[in-house]
Design a protein around this motif. Structure first.
Motif, PDB file in Angstrom:
ATOM      1  N   VAL A 199     -23.373  91.900  -5.008  1.00 40.37           N
ATOM      2  CA  VAL A 199     -23.688  90.644  -4.926  1.00 40.37           C
ATOM      3  C   VAL A 199     -23.198  90.110  -3.860  1.00 40.37           C
ATOM      4  CG1 VAL A 199     -23.672  88.380  -5.437  1.00 40.37           C
ATOM      5  CG2 VAL A 199     -23.359  90.110  -7.704  1.00 40.37           C
ATOM      6  N   ARG A 200     -21.452  90.050  -2.968  1.00 39.46           N
ATOM      7  CA  ARG A 200     -21.684  90.041  -1.485  1.00 39.46           C
ATOM      8  C   ARG A 200     -22.694  90.037  -0.282  1.00 39.46           C
ATOM      9  NH1 ARG A 200     -18.604  85.565  -4.914  1.00 39.46           N
ATOM     10  NH2 ARG A 200     -16.400  87.088  -5.027  1.00 39.46           N
ATOM     11  N   LEU A 201     -22.418  92.041  -0.769  1.00 40.66           N
ATOM     12  CA  LEU A 201     -23.270  92.589   0.734  1.00 40.66           C
ATOM     13  C   LEU A 201     -24.623  92.359   0.456  1.00 40.66           C
ATOM     14  CD1 LEU A 201     -21.705  95.708  -0.229  1.00 40.66           C
ATOM     15  CD2 LEU A 201     -21.071  94.371   1.693  1.00 40.66           C
ATOM     16  N   THR A 202     -25.216  92.161  -0.961  1.00 43.96           N
ATOM     17  CA  THR A 202     -26.908  91.205  -1.015  1.00 43.96           C
ATOM     18  C   THR A 202     -27.042  89.697  -0.496  1.00 43.96           C
ATOM     19  OG1 THR A 202     -27.226  92.282  -3.469  1.00 43.96           O
ATOM     20  CG2 THR A 202     -28.504  90.701  -2.400  1.00 43.96           C
ATOM     21  N   ILE A 203     -25.898  88.633  -0.287  1.00 39.76           N
ATOM     22  CA  ILE A 203     -26.054  88.131   0.013  1.00 39.76           C
ATOM     23  C   ILE A 203     -25.745  87.551   1.303  1.00 39.76           C
ATOM     24  CG2 ILE A 203     -24.932  85.177   0.902  1.00 39.76           C
ATOM     25  CD1 ILE A 203     -23.715  86.018  -2.233  1.00 39.76           C
TER      26      ILE A 203
END
Length: 249
Positions: A186-190
């Protein structure tokens, strides 16, 4: 993306919400920097500027930055207040209400910027305040929906969380749990979609100016549409089955 509360959300729903809202934040922040030389999706820089103007006793600028911070705060306040007030009716209605308000604000910014904007200082300050209010709405909404997992424009906190989670994932004394892996995704997607949105915001604002703000609500509509589609199909299916039963009888 909006129908499920934080404890019932899937990784796919979180990734879709994270990617769409981070892209919107990236577009708005870079478009704001190109147009106004000011951040329009986060307030860290504004707090630093406020402190600087306090030292220099620039009273007008102090008032402007205080108002900008207040606009972001009010956006976050209203989003959470609406969610808590409407969640007894339906989770979707509660979560969708801040998105609808954000869309209206962005459409007004697009219309005003394309039609009336004369590049005066007061106009610049008002438009920045409106965009900060919209981003406060969005940040509060996604944070509430995801249980604090997603903050679409708070990259300082994102890097802090990502650093700790990658460390936990790689450390030999900790297990590679699914929860930690999903958080990293999720963090890398953001981060990825914020950068993509930023590049798109700068590129298209140079060519289409304020008209870019007409496009952003279309992205937000996809967030609303994603949850409405299964519901609409279910109702159509029930209507079709009801019609067939009437024909048989």
């Amino acid at each position: 993306m909006l129908r499920q509360a934080k404890e019932h959300r899937t990784l796919r729903e979180n990734l879709m919400l994270a990617s769409s809202t981070a892209f919107v934040s990236g577009v708005i922040n870079v478009a704001g920097m190109v147009a106004f030389l000011a951040f329009t999706s986060n307030i860290t820089g504004h707090v630093a500027n406020l402190a600087n103007h306090l030292v220099q006793q620039n009273y007008r600028e102090i008032m402007v930055f205080v108002i900008w911070l207040f606009m972001f705060f009010m956006g976050a306040f209203i989003a959470n207040f609406l969610i808590r007030s409407l969640e007894h009716k339906s989770t979707y209605t509660a979560h969708a209400s801040p998105v609808i308000i954000e869309m209206i604000i962005l459409l007004l910014v697009a219309f005003y910027g394309s039609t009336f904007y004369k590049e005066t200082q007061i106009e610049r300050e008002i438009v920045i305040g409106a965009l900060l209010f919209a981003m406060g709405l969005q940040n509060s909404m996604v944070s509430t929906v995801s249980g604090g997992l997603i903050k679409s424009s708070h990259l300082t906190g994102l890097f802090t969380d990502l650093g700790g989670e990658v460390s936990e994932w790689l450390h030999p004394k900790t297990g590679k749990s699914t929860v930690v892996r999903n958080k990293i995704l999720v963090r890398l997607t953001i981060l990825s979609f914020y950068i993509i949105g930023g590049v798109a915001g700068g590129y298209f604002f140079d060519r289409y100016n304020f008209a870019i703000f007409y496009v952003i609500p279309l992205i937000l509509i996809t967030i609303l549409y994603y949850d409405l589609t299964p519901l609409a199909l279910h109702k159509l299916d029930r209507l079709f089955m009801w019609g067939k039963k009437r024909q048989v009888s």
